[in-house]
Structures are given as structure tokens and as C-alpha cells.
Design a protein around this motif. Structure first.
Motif, PDB file in Angstrom:
ATOM      1  N   GLU A  25     112.145   3.055  25.941  1.00  0.00           N
ATOM      2  CA  GLU A  25     111.550   1.798  25.484  1.00  0.00           C
ATOM      3  C   GLU A  25     110.028   1.864  25.530  1.00  0.00           C
ATOM      4  O   GLU A  25     109.345   1.424  24.593  1.00  0.00           O
ATOM      5  N   VAL A  26     109.489   2.405  26.636  1.00  0.00           N
ATOM      6  CA  VAL A  26     108.033   2.544  26.771  1.00  0.00           C
ATOM      7  C   VAL A  26     107.498   3.471  25.688  1.00  0.00           C
ATOM      8  O   VAL A  26     106.472   3.185  25.046  1.00  0.00           O
ATOM      9  N   ALA A  27     108.181   4.582  25.474  1.00  0.00           N
ATOM     10  CA  ALA A  27     107.736   5.548  24.463  1.00  0.00           C
ATOM     11  C   ALA A  27     107.688   4.909  23.086  1.00  0.00           C
ATOM     12  O   ALA A  27     106.695   5.052  22.356  1.00  0.00           O
ATOM     13  N   LEU A  28     108.726   4.172  22.713  1.00  0.00           N
ATOM     14  CA  LEU A  28     108.747   3.536  21.392  1.00  0.00           C
ATOM     15  C   LEU A  28     107.608   2.532  21.247  1.00  0.00           C
ATOM     16  O   LEU A  28     106.959   2.451  20.200  1.00  0.00           O
ATOM     17  N   ARG A  29     107.353   1.768  22.306  1.00  0.00           N
ATOM     18  CA  ARG A  29     106.244   0.800  22.258  1.00  0.00           C
ATOM     19  C   ARG A  29     104.908   1.515  22.081  1.00  0.00           C
ATOM     20  O   ARG A  29     104.085   1.119  21.244  1.00  0.00           O
ATOM     21  N   LEU A  30     104.699   2.589  22.840  1.00  0.00           N
ATOM     22  CA  LEU A  30     103.439   3.331  22.731  1.00  0.00           C
ATOM     23  C   LEU A  30     103.302   4.015  21.371  1.00  0.00           C
ATOM     24  O   LEU A  30     102.198   4.065  20.810  1.00  0.00           O
ATOM     25  N   PHE A  31     104.405   4.516  20.830  1.00  0.00           N
ATOM     26  CA  PHE A  31     104.352   5.126  19.502  1.00  0.00           C
ATOM     27  C   PHE A  31     103.934   4.094  18.459  1.00  0.00           C
ATOM     28  O   PHE A  31     103.167   4.399  17.542  1.00  0.00           O
ATOM     29  N   LEU A  32     104.438   2.874  18.593  1.00  0.00           N
ATOM     30  CA  LEU A  32     104.064   1.808  17.654  1.00  0.00           C
ATOM     31  C   LEU A  32     102.595   1.418  17.818  1.00  0.00           C
ATOM     32  O   LEU A  32     101.898   1.166  16.835  1.00  0.00           O
ATOM     33  N   GLU A  33     102.146   1.371  19.062  1.00  0.00           N
ATOM     34  CA  GLU A  33     100.764   0.950  19.331  1.00  0.00           C
ATOM     35  C   GLU A  33      99.745   2.027  18.984  1.00  0.00           C
ATOM     36  O   GLU A  33      98.692   1.739  18.407  1.00  0.00           O
ATOM     37  N   ASN A  34     100.040   3.285  19.348  1.00  0.00           N
ATOM     38  CA  ASN A  34      99.048   4.357  19.246  1.00  0.00           C
ATOM     39  C   ASN A  34      99.389   5.425  18.218  1.00  0.00           C
ATOM     40  O   ASN A  34      98.604   6.349  18.014  1.00  0.00           O
ATOM     41  N   GLY A  35     100.572   5.320  17.604  1.00  0.00           N
ATOM     42  CA  GLY A  35     101.030   6.373  16.709  1.00  0.00           C
ATOM     43  C   GLY A  35     101.743   7.456  17.501  1.00  0.00           C
ATOM     44  O   GLY A  35     101.471   7.650  18.687  1.00  0.00           O
ATOM     45  N   TYR A  36     102.660   8.148  16.836  1.00  0.00           N
ATOM     46  CA  TYR A  36     103.431   9.186  17.516  1.00  0.00           C
ATOM     47  C   TYR A  36     102.509  10.299  18.001  1.00  0.00           C
ATOM     48  O   TYR A  36     102.564  10.710  19.159  1.00  0.00           O
ATOM     49  N   ASP A  37     101.658  10.802  17.106  1.00  0.00           N
ATOM     50  CA  ASP A  37     100.773  11.917  17.478  1.00  0.00           C
ATOM     51  C   ASP A  37      99.716  11.502  18.489  1.00  0.00           C
ATOM     52  O   ASP A  37      99.200  12.341  19.226  1.00  0.00           O
ATOM     53  N   GLY A  38      99.398  10.215  18.529  1.00  0.00           N
ATOM     54  CA  GLY A  38      98.373   9.727  19.445  1.00  0.00           C
ATOM     55  C   GLY A  38      98.890   9.375  20.830  1.00  0.00           C
ATOM     56  O   GLY A  38      98.140   8.875  21.667  1.00  0.00           O
ATOM     57  N   THR A  39     100.172   9.628  21.065  1.00  0.00           N
ATOM     58  CA  THR A  39     100.781   9.312  22.362  1.00  0.00           C
ATOM     59  C   THR A  39     101.215  10.596  23.045  1.00  0.00           C
ATOM     60  O   THR A  39     101.896  11.424  22.431  1.00  0.00           O
ATOM     61  N   THR A  40     100.845  10.757  24.296  1.00  0.00           N
ATOM     62  CA  THR A  40     101.218  11.964  25.041  1.00  0.00           C
ATOM     63  C   THR A  40     102.378  11.683  25.996  1.00  0.00           C
ATOM     64  O   THR A  40     102.638  10.526  26.357  1.00  0.00           O
ATOM     65  N   VAL A  41     103.036  12.743  26.411  1.00  0.00           N
ATOM     66  CA  VAL A  41     104.092  12.633  27.415  1.00  0.00           C
ATOM     67  C   VAL A  41     103.529  12.037  28.701  1.00  0.00           C
ATOM     68  O   VAL A  41     104.170  11.211  29.353  1.00  0.00           O
ATOM     69  N   GLU A  42     102.311  12.456  29.073  1.00  0.00           N
ATOM     70  CA  GLU A  42     101.676  11.941  30.288  1.00  0.00           C
ATOM     71  C   GLU A  42     101.500  10.428  30.220  1.00  0.00           C
ATOM     72  O   GLU A  42     101.739   9.720  31.205  1.00  0.00           O
ATOM     73  N   GLN A  43     101.092   9.913  29.053  1.00  0.00           N
ATOM     74  CA  GLN A  43     100.925   8.465  28.888  1.00  0.00           C
ATOM     75  C   GLN A  43     102.256   7.740  29.003  1.00  0.00           C
ATOM     76  O   GLN A  43     102.343   6.689  29.639  1.00  0.00           O
ATOM     77  N   ILE A  44     103.276   8.305  28.396  1.00  0.00           N
ATOM     78  CA  ILE A  44     104.602   7.685  28.463  1.00  0.00           C
ATOM     79  C   ILE A  44     105.082   7.632  29.909  1.00  0.00           C
ATOM     80  O   ILE A  44     105.544   6.583  30.385  1.00  0.00           O
ATOM     81  N   ALA A  45     104.972   8.758  30.615  1.00  0.00           N
ATOM     82  CA  ALA A  45     105.437   8.826  32.008  1.00  0.00           C
ATOM     83  C   ALA A  45     104.686   7.828  32.882  1.00  0.00           C
ATOM     84  O   ALA A  45     105.299   7.088  33.675  1.00  0.00           O
ATOM     85  N   ALA A  46     103.363   7.779  32.728  1.00  0.00           N
ATOM     86  CA  ALA A  46     102.557   6.868  33.544  1.00  0.00           C
ATOM     87  C   ALA A  46     102.930   5.418  33.275  1.00  0.00           C
ATOM     88  O   ALA A  46     103.100   4.618  34.206  1.00  0.00           O
ATOM     89  N   GLU A  47     103.074   5.070  32.017  1.00  0.00           N
ATOM     90  CA  GLU A  47     103.409   3.691  31.644  1.00  0.00           C
ATOM     91  C   GLU A  47     104.811   3.309  32.113  1.00  0.00           C
ATOM     92  O   GLU A  47     105.070   2.168  32.473  1.00  0.00           O
ATOM     93  N   ALA A  48     105.725   4.291  32.126  1.00  0.00           N
ATOM     94  CA  ALA A  48     107.108   4.036  32.566  1.00  0.00           C
ATOM     95  C   ALA A  48     107.240   4.075  34.077  1.00  0.00           C
ATOM     96  O   ALA A  48     108.302   3.756  34.613  1.00  0.00           O
ATOM     97  N   GLY A  49     106.175   4.498  34.774  1.00  0.00           N
ATOM     98  CA  GLY A  49     106.219   4.553  36.230  1.00  0.00           C
ATOM     99  C   GLY A  49     107.037   5.705  36.777  1.00  0.00           C
ATOM    100  O   GLY A  49     107.646   5.596  37.845  1.00  0.00           O
TER     101      GLY A  49
END
Length: 199
Positions: A25-49
Motif C-alpha cells: 500500500e505504501v509503495a503504491l502511494r509513493l509511486f503515485l506521488e513520486n512516480g515509479y522511477d522516482g521511488t526507491t526501495v529505501e523510501q518505501i521501507a522507511a515509510e512502511a516502518g
């Protein structure tokens, strides 16, 4: 997805499934906000806790966050539960229709987001063939006892045609921005397979 089609039973499995859902869910939200290429695994992990390693325990790659679901096994089970007298295409139509109606009701927005990402992101679109090949083989294997003398080629062609019908319906659904009803599009796609002239 927000809801798994098959609910895990043990506490450990439920916690694992919840972590997986949260990451997705966090990944999909970040992909929508920042674009797929503009989102890193590190950002997803941090946002998901979760830790970077926890992310990779659930998803081997960033692409897998978009591609992964539990739908193929569910569809295989639904194919197996169809009445034995149904021909292969009818069984596939009803199994896919039933499964998609359940997913659509529970996870429609997430499914729309994921499908849109796959269709509009070159890195994901390039992997579609590999994923569809595996799904086509699963469908063909699930049709097992319905072959009634049909060759392996014939059953695989039917499975491939069903998958093409489903993919076309999903594409039209995304193009309509979700305005059209996905289950109706799937039914129309299968009707087109049986009667291309619309008679």
C-alpha cells in the motif's frame, strides 16, 4: 492490495500478510506521488516502518511490489471448482469473472493503480510477457480434466486467449480511469472471443 483473497490462519501468517499489505500500500502511494522511477526501495521501507531487509523478505525486487498478488492460485482453485461439464473457455470465463468480481469489490482502487502502473511504466511493461506466460501455463494445467481429447496446444491456445481477453478488459478499464465496470468488460471480452462479429 488491501485484502488478500485467501486469508492466512495463524497469527504469524496474519502478521506477515499485514506487513506485506502495508509495504504494498505504501509503495503504491509513493509511486503515485513520486512516480515509479522516482521511488526507491529505501523510501518505501522507511515509510512502511520496516527495514530494507524486511522489504526484500516480502518482495525480491521493486517490480515485485506491483506485480505480486495471490490471484493466480485463487483463479486456479476457481477453475477446479467449475462444473465438470463446462468446456475450457466457459470454465475460464466464469472462474476469472468470479475471481475478479471479488478482487474488484475488495481492492478495486489498488488493482486500478497497479494495472495503470504496469501499463505506463516501461520497466514493468517489459516484464508482462514473462508473467503472462507463467499465468497461461497455470490456467492450462488447471484445465486438466476438461480437455476431452483436446491437444495440449489447443488447451494452451484457449488459456492464452482467455488471458488476452482479460488483459484487454483491464487495459480498457484503465483507459476509462476506472469509469467502466471491470466485471462487465471481462464478460464483453469473453463474448467477443466466442462471437467476434457480435451476433
Amino acid at each position: 492490495m488491501t485484502t488478500s483473497p485467501t486469508a492466512p490462519t495463524s497469527l504469524r501468517e496474519r502478521k506477515k500478510a499485514q506487513t506485506r499489505r502495508t509495504i504494498q500500500e505504501v509503495a503504491l502511494r509513493l509511486f503515485l506521488e513520486n512516480g515509479y522511477d522516482g521511488t526507491t526501495v529505501e523510501q518505501i521501507a522507511a515509510e512502511a516502518g520496516v527495514s530494507h531487509m524486511t522489504f526484500f523478505r516480502h518482495f525480491p525486487t521493486k517490480e515485485a511490489v506491483v506485480e505480486s498478488d495471490d490471484y493466480d492460485p485463487m483463479i486456479v482453485d476457481l477453475i477446479g471448482s467449475r462444473p465438470p461439464h463446462e468446456d475450457c473457455l466457459t470454465a475460464l470465463h466464469h472462474a476469472l469473472g468470479e475471481g475478479l468480481r471479488a478482487v474488484y469489490a475488495a481492492d478495486g482502487e489498488a488493482l486500478l493503480t497497479r494495472t495503470r502502473l504496469v501499463l505506463t511504466t516501461p520497466a514493468l511493461r517489459a516484464r508482462v510477457w514473462e508473467n503472462q506466460y507463467a499465468t497461461q501455463q497455470l490456467f492450462a494445467d488447471a484445465l486438466g480434466g476438461r480437455r476431452r481429447g483436446q491437444s495440449d496446444l489447443a488447451v494452451r491456445v484457449l488459456a492464452g486467449a482467455a488471458l488476452a481477453a482479460l488483459t484487454t478488459a483491464l487495459t480498457l478499464w484503465v483507459e476509462s480511469e476506472g469509469a467502466r465496470e471491470l466485471p462487465d468488460l471481462v464478460d464483453q471480452a469473453f463474448l467477443a472471443l466466442r462471437d467476434p462479429d457480435g451476433n
